[in-house]
Design a protein around this motif. Structure first.
Motif, mmCIF file in Angstrom:
data_model
loop_
_atom_site.group_PDB
_atom_site.id
_atom_site.type_symbol
_atom_site.label_atom_id
_atom_site.label_comp_id
_atom_site.label_asym_id
_atom_site.label_seq_id
_atom_site.Cartn_x
_atom_site.Cartn_y
_atom_site.Cartn_z
ATOM 1 N N ASP A 301 0.837 -1.205 0.000
ATOM 2 C CA ASP A 301 0.000 0.000 0.000
ATOM 3 C C ASP A 301 0.873 1.257 0.000
ATOM 4 O OD1 ASP A 301 -2.144 -1.688 0.108
ATOM 5 O OD2 ASP A 301 -2.636 -1.290 2.210
ATOM 6 N N LYS A 304 2.432 1.844 -3.436
ATOM 7 C CA LYS A 304 1.464 2.366 -4.400
ATOM 8 C C LYS A 304 1.236 3.863 -4.184
ATOM 9 C CE LYS A 304 -1.141 -1.977 -4.732
ATOM 10 N NZ LYS A 304 -2.400 -2.641 -4.322
ATOM 11 N N GLU A 332 -6.297 2.812 -3.923
ATOM 12 C CA GLU A 332 -6.158 1.643 -4.803
ATOM 13 C C GLU A 332 -6.616 1.994 -6.223
ATOM 14 O OE1 GLU A 332 -4.935 -1.307 -4.313
ATOM 15 O OE2 GLU A 332 -5.088 -1.869 -2.211
#
Length: 367
Positions: A301, A304, A332
């Motif tokens: 996470d 990203k 996301e």
């Protein structure tokens, strides 16, 4: 009215300081006056200027909306490098002759209080109060001798040294973190020196990436948003390493990535510098730095968020507000939107992105 005098270096102020002050203020229904030292008697020197430390205190008070906290520049205004506490207590005794004075100190100072200049006078003019560290033993005659009172509450165990070294940056308030970066203090000053090429433009890009990554992490309720900030701040720390040195270090430490184009070497070497020079040992932070330029399959996470923040931070010179809002709403989905846009950009510019890490990243997330 009760007044609590709280002295120290506050270099920088952190949640440990604020927690102690909050507990003391509530216990005695008192205003807390923070009195930053010019130079601590027990330390060599402050690492940030007096003005910077005062600014960070005021910012922290505003950030937590506490109107019972204030800062006094008394010790600076005396013109002396070293001010002894008994002088400070005398000063506030004169200003508040009808108020009860308290002196808030740390546990380590409780054990050494008998070494303080004019300790007896201090204890006569101010009630000494302290907060014990969790599960710690405190066996000293000073408590009875100087009529000290122990506060009840949980200690936030952190030192200013740890925050200066990036160890517990999560225990700094957000505005303090931003102030440190904006003014090149502590770890940020070290990074600024590494990125001094191109008139520090890369440094301010790094600050912008860190701030955006932090905001995205907070907006998405990531459990440790400070990890995104750290990775964003340090992601380009190897950007201006010379090509011969970079190639040599890649051959020594990252042989498995020698097939990846040279423009990406700074990401691998950046993870090494973050660990060796800045003391970062968190695997998520190091991974986010290590693959922020190329991406890879199955990213964390934090990775990203930092990848996206690097591509869309506001100072890049185009309107990235839609991408930023997408990431703030759902990192996301936002990450995939940014990834697709970056792929289209690379194709339109004829850029070579056909390396295995980037292709694996596209295949993993853009099926």
């Amino acid at each position: 009215m009760n007044k609590i005098i709280f002295g120290g270096g506050f270099d920088p102020v952190h949640r440990g300081h604020l927690n102690m002050a909050r507990i003391a203020s509530k216990t005695f229904d008192a205003d807390v006056i923070f009195v930053p030292a010019v130079i601590s008697v027990w330390k060599n020197s402050a690492l940030a200027s007096f003005l910077d430390r005062v600014n960070m205190l005021n910012i922290a008070f505003h950030d937590i909306h506490n109107c019972r906290f204030s800062v006094s520049s008394y010790e600076y205004e005396t013109g002396k490098e070293i001010n002894y506490t008994y002088h400070t207590i005398r000063h506030f005794k004169e200003i508040y002759p009808h108020d009860k004075l308290f002196l808030l100190i740390g546990q380590d100072q409780v054990e050494n209080f008998h070494k303080w200049r004019n300790a007896e006078e201090i204890s006569e003019n101010a009630q000494i109060i302290f907060l014990r560290r969790d599960n710690s033993k405190l066996e000293t005659p000073n408590i009875d001798k100087y009529h000290m009172i122990e506060l009840k509450g949980d200690m936030v165990d952190v030192s200013s040294t740890e925050t200066r070294l990036l160890k517990k940056i999560n225990l700094l308030d957000k505005s303090t973190i931003y102030y440190i970066a904006d003014n090149g203090l502590y770890y940020a000053g070290k990074l600024k020196e590494l990125l001094k090429e191109n008139n520090y433009k890369r440094y301010y890009h790094s600050i912008s990436v860190a701030n955006l990554a932090y905001e995205i992490a907070i907006s998405n309720n990531i459990s440790h948003p400070e990890k995104a900030y750290l990775a964003g701040l340090l992601h380009d720390c190897a950007k201006y390493m010379g090509k011969p040195i970079a190639k040599s270090l890649m051959e020594r430490h990252f042989k498995e990535y020698l097939d990846i184009p040279g423009w990406s070497y700074h990401q691998f070497l950046g993870s090494m510098i973050a660990k060796d020079e800045f003391g970062v040992d968190d695997k998520e932070v190091l991974e986010a730095i290590k693959f922020h330029a190329t991406g890879k399959a199955h990213m964390s996470d934090i990775a990203k968020i930092v990848y996206a923040a690097d591509k869309i931070e506001p100072s890049r010179g185009y309107d990235s507000s839609d991408y930023i809002n997408a990431c703030l709403e759902d990192f996301e989905k936002g990450f995939k939107i940014v990834l697709q846009a970056n792929k289209e950009y690379l194709i339109s510019k004829g850029k070579d992105f056909a390396n295995r890490l980037t292709m694996q990243c596209f295949d993993c997330y853009l099926k």
